[in-house]
Motif scaffolding. Structure first.
Motif, PDB file in Angstrom:
ATOM      1  N   THR A 394     -13.185  -5.922   5.464  1.00 10.23           N
ATOM      2  CA  THR A 394     -12.151  -5.827   5.981  1.00 10.23           C
ATOM      3  C   THR A 394     -12.257  -6.672   7.282  1.00 10.23           C
ATOM      4  O   THR A 394     -12.456  -6.541   8.478  1.00 10.23           O
ATOM      5  N   ASP A 396      -8.578  -8.098   9.984  1.00 11.34           N
ATOM      6  CA  ASP A 396      -7.773  -8.148   9.757  1.00 11.34           C
ATOM      7  C   ASP A 396      -6.427  -8.826  11.208  1.00 11.34           C
ATOM      8  O   ASP A 396      -7.185  -8.482  11.868  1.00 11.34           O
ATOM      9  N   THR A 416     -12.335  -8.384   2.018  1.00  7.43           N
ATOM     10  CA  THR A 416     -10.265  -8.221   2.336  1.00  7.43           C
ATOM     11  C   THR A 416     -10.298  -8.957   3.984  1.00  7.43           C
ATOM     12  O   THR A 416     -10.303  -8.359   4.487  1.00  7.43           O
ATOM     13  N   THR A 418      -6.662  -9.534   5.553  1.00  2.00           N
ATOM     14  CA  THR A 418      -4.972  -9.782   5.474  1.00  2.00           C
ATOM     15  C   THR A 418      -4.692 -10.085   6.796  1.00  2.00           C
ATOM     16  O   THR A 418      -5.052  -9.781   7.825  1.00  2.00           O
ATOM     17  N   SER A 419      -3.494 -10.432   6.766  1.00  2.00           N
ATOM     18  CA  SER A 419      -2.907 -11.172   7.599  1.00  2.00           C
ATOM     19  C   SER A 419      -3.299 -11.839   8.861  1.00  2.00           C
ATOM     20  O   SER A 419      -3.339 -11.673  10.280  1.00  2.00           O
ATOM     21  N   ALA A 441      -4.454 -12.076   1.804  1.00  4.69           N
ATOM     22  CA  ALA A 441      -2.809 -11.276   1.762  1.00  4.69           C
ATOM     23  C   ALA A 441      -2.278 -11.006   3.142  1.00  4.69           C
ATOM     24  O   ALA A 441      -2.624 -11.263   4.337  1.00  4.69           O
ATOM     25  N   ASP A 442      -1.076 -12.031   2.830  1.00  2.89           N
ATOM     26  CA  ASP A 442      -0.121 -11.733   4.342  1.00  2.89           C
ATOM     27  C   ASP A 442      -0.372 -12.748   5.013  1.00  2.89           C
ATOM     28  O   ASP A 442      -0.488 -12.575   6.591  1.00  2.89           O
ATOM     29  N   SER A 443      -0.574 -14.187   4.476  1.00  6.37           N
ATOM     30  CA  SER A 443      -1.462 -15.283   5.259  1.00  6.37           C
ATOM     31  C   SER A 443      -0.513 -15.868   6.083  1.00  6.37           C
ATOM     32  O   SER A 443       0.155 -16.543   4.797  1.00  6.37           O
ATOM     33  N   CYS A 466       0.597 -15.297   0.636  1.00  8.31           N
ATOM     34  CA  CYS A 466       0.305 -16.542   1.398  1.00  8.31           C
ATOM     35  C   CYS A 466       1.253 -17.604   1.577  1.00  8.31           C
ATOM     36  O   CYS A 466       1.692 -18.033   1.303  1.00  8.31           O
TER      37      CYS A 466
END
Length: 801
Positions: A394, A396, A416, A418-419, A441-443, A466
């Motif tokens: 991950t 993040d 994964t 994220t952000s 996710a949440d790019s 995104c």
């Protein structure tokens, strides 16, 4: 003679036969003693060299530590050759060639003894001796603190080396002591040192600090095991391993070190378990050379005080991090060079100012079940041949999750991101890579951004929320299979006109190597091509130089090796490998730059270099003001020298003695890498004063290993300086009048040879001064003939400074 008496209690199997006697000297008491006797020494100073040959007890009075002083004028004050007991005494030595307390045989007990001396060693154990040494202190600013040699051993408990002029504890010759709860500090050499095959050292609960040099140094096939130990406040590396050394650290702490916390080279092996590495100025772990390996388990590396990666693995080395934490560092993990490999399992990389994982120059990184967060870049696979695998990881809160550039080809599985502030996965400049089952996710930018027609493979990937879109590809984009997005438009291949992402500029200057430009030569930046001359003609110009006979021989030997090697290759034979990089040492004005220029021309005439031109630089041309800029400057200088010679004058300035956070080391690291990558395209010559260059090479083994030989330029003799003036005069159509050569010889002999003395430069300046004084003299004459206009007289010589 003794200042006190010696009371001896003689013991036997019958208590009725116990008796007591007093002796005027320790020697007499020892001579009369038998096994089991107790010698209680009255306070005083005893100028005797004592040898314990029997199993006796030699002790000072209880409650008066230090009141009994064994202090002869020379030699070994106290030698133990039996299983005796020595307690509560002070041993003082003055012999720089001998130890103060020497244990040669038996298994004696030495308790509460203070060694205050200026000897070769405070305590020396050798041969088959196996002493138990408890609660003793050693103060020896003249030599080693404790030396265990030639198969010696024993146990040191709660002992302290309070000062040592060399290593605090030195182990060699197959010796193998054990240290328990000891302290070693204020040494001028390594705190703990073990060297040589079969030599070993075991330390439990010990502390090493305030050391001028490395805290722990294991070399030459020696081994050591440290448990629950502290190493801190050194001036050099915290721990150094070299040449097949083996070290195990368990529950240890290495901290507050201005250089590398732990440095390994030359097939050394380190095992770290439940240990902490923190507050280091360079690398936390620095791992070099094929066969060198680190295995770290449950280890924490954090709080760097410098601008270098926490873990540096290069030149074919290997590192394994299992259940480790790396945080609060500029860069977490740099692995570079073909054959280098890092395996990271179930570990955390966080609070990283630049790049968490950087893979370059053909290296490999394997990350499984790892967590990367709060970094500028999560992982960056930089160039051709670089790769590896990220699996079940991950990433993040980064600027960019994963970057793949310049032909790198990693495999990213079930990861994964994220952000990310920019892209989740970004591929450019010919990068490749396979992304299977990955998610973004949440790019703040794109999820997957692939440009420049990179042939990337995406399978079963997904993007969510995104800001700029889930997928952005160029026309000739990646291979896509079963990828999804929560966007209504889904996957959008073919957006060739998409704007260039901010991630490219946001990550361009972070990390040690990230800002290094393309290493391919740029013709416009090179020196103009010179008219080619034969090697014989250039060697003729070299021979015409004044003096430098040893230099000429060295250059001719190199030239002959290269030329014969070329002819052997043409004949289908193997040619000996000749490293062409050189070190020039000597004073200013001895012709180093001139010879470097001619050397480049010789190599060009032999077809070894494309052009043979000379690019001369110094520290100011290579070292920038901030991290990254130095790498750029060094790369640019190297690029200008492509096909020729890069001449680095006063190279020792790149590695000052008090380096601190100096960026010169970054120039050296970059230079070493470029020299290896472009060994057939650029010749590097480093030059400077002899003593300073010796220090420079000794403190930078990575640099020293790249050079084939050192050529020393000796100072010119007065006769040679005269010849230079004569050449200058002939070139400028002047003549030396009768008596002027003799006057010049006296002048050059008497001329001060201080730091400002410039050798050949001084000779040329002397000629120029003579011409000026000549002009001032003849300008006053009315009738001028050829002699008046050309002859230089002794009175034209300048005054001695």
């Amino acid at each position: 003679m003794a200042q006190g008496s010696v009371q001896v209690t003689h013991t036997s199997t019958s208590r009725w036969r116990r008796r007591t006697g007093e002796y005027a000297s320790l020697a007499a008491a020892l001579e009369a003693a038998t096994d089991g006797d107790v010698l209680t020494v009255a306070p005083g100073t005893y100028r005797e060299n004592l040898v314990l040959r029997r199993a006796v007890t030699l002790r000072g009075p209880e409650g008066s530590p230090g009141s009994v002083r064994i202090a002869p004028a020379d030699g070994v004050p106290l030698t133990v050759r039996a299983s005796a007991t020595v307690r509560d005494m002070q041993v003082e030595g003055q012999d720089a060639a001998a130890p103060a307390l020497l244990v040669e045989e038996g298994a004696p007990e030495i308790v509460g003894v203070r060694v205050v001396t200026r000897s070769a060693a405070g305590v020396e154990v050798r041969g088959g001796a196996r002493p138990t040494v408890r609660q003793c202190t050693v103060d020896n600013p003249g030599g080693l603190g404790i030396a265990v040699l030639d198969g010696g051993g024993g146990v040191f408990e709660e002992c302290e080396v309070v000062a040592a002029g060399q290593a605090g504890v030195a182990v060699r010759g197959g010796a193998h002591p054990r240290l328990e709860r000891c302290r070693v500090h204020h040494t001028s050499g390594a705190g703990l040192s073990a060297t040589g095959e079969h030599s070993g050292l075991e330390a439990v609960g010990c502390e090493v600090y305030e050391v001028k040099g490395s805290g722990v140094q294991i070399t030459g096939r020696a081994a050591a095991h440290l448990t629950d130990c502290d190493v801190h406040r050194t001036t050099g590396d915290g721990i150094t391993l070299d040449t097949d050394a083996v070290l195990t650290l368990a529950d240890c702490r290495v901290h507050d070190v201005p250089e590398n916390a732990i440095d390994l080279r030359s097939r050394s092996v380190l095992t770290l378990t439940r240990s902490t590495v923190r507050r280091f100025g360079r690398n936390g772990l620095s791992v070099w050379d094929p066969g060198t390996r680190v295995d770290a388990n449950q280890t924490e590396i954090h709080d760097s005080t410098g601008d270098y990666p926490a873990v540096w693995v290069s030149d074919g080395a290997t590192a394994v991090l299992d259940s480790c934490r790396v945080h609060d560092v500029p860069d977490a993990l740099f692995v570079l060079d073909r054959g280098s490999r890092v395996d990271v399992v179930d570990s955390d990389l966080s609070q990283v100012r630049n790049t968490a994982v950087s893979v370059s120059d053909g290296a490999t990184a394997q990350l499984d079940d790892c967590r990367i967060r709060e970094a500028a870049t999560g992982a960056w696979f930089r160039d051709h041949g670089s790769g590896g695998t990220l699996a079940n990881c991950t990433v993040d809160t980064t600027q960019t999750g994963v970057i793949v550039t310049k032909g790198a080809d990693p495999t990213i599985e079930r990861c994964t991101v994220t952000s990310p502030a920019e892209a989740g996965f970004y591929v450019s400049a010919g990068g490749r890579g396979s992304f299977h089952g990955c998610r973004v996710a949440d790019s703040g930018g794109f999820g997957f951004h692939v440009i420049d027609g990179c042939r990337t493979s995406l399978k079963k990937c997904r993007t969510e929320r995104c800001s700029r879109g889930g997928y952005e590809f160029s026309e000739d984009g990646p291979l896509i299979e079963d990828c999804t997005s929560d966007e209504s438009g889904g996957v959008r291949p073919g957006a060739a006109a998409a704007p260039q992402p901010a991630v490219q500029t946001a990550t361009q200057t972070v990390g040690l190597l990230s800002a290094v430009p393309d290493q391919r030569p740029v013709a416009a930046s090179q020196e103009p091509a010179q008219e080619s001359r034969t090697s014989k003609r250039v060697l003729g110009e070299l021979d015409a130089l004044v003096g430098l006979e040893s230099v000429k021989r060295e250059v001719r030997a190199l030239t002959d090796m290269i030329e014969v090697g070329r002819k052997r290759q043409e004949a289908g034979l193997k040619a000996a490998s000749v490293r062409r990089h050189l070190v020039f040492t000597g004073s200013p004005g001895t012709g180093k730059t001139t010879v470097a220029r001619l050397y480049g021309e010789i190599l060009a005439s032999l077809g070894v270099l494309g052009q043979g031109h000379l690019v001369e630089v110094s520290r100011v041309d290579l070292v920038g003001e901030h991290i990254g800029s130095t790498a750029i400057r060094t790369q640019e200088a190297f690029q200008r020298a492509h096909g020729g010679v890069l001449f680095i004058d006063e190279a020792y300035a790149l590695s000052p003695e008090d380096s601190g956070r100096d960026f010169g080391r970054e120039a050296i690291d970059t230079l070493v890498k470029l020299m290896e990558d472009h060994r057939d395209e650029v010749v590097v010559i480093v030059a400077g004063y002899t003593a300073e260059m010796e220090r420079f090479l000794s403190t930078n083994p990575g640099v020293a290993s790249r050079f084939s030989r050192t050529i020393t330029f000796c100072d010119y003799q007065p006769e040679e300086l005269l010849r230079i003036v004569e050449q200058q005069a002939d070139e400028h159509e002047y003549r030396l009048a009768d008596g002027t050569p003799e006057a010049l010889l006296k002048y050059f002999t008497a001329l001060p040879k201080g730091p400002a003395f410039g050798n050949g430069r001084t000779a040329r300046q002397t000629f120029e001064s003579m011409v000026e004084r000549h002009a001032g003299r003849v300008a006053q004459l009315d009738a001028l003939d050829t002699d008046a206009l050309t002859l230089l007289y002794p009175e034209d010589l300048p005054e001695l400074p």
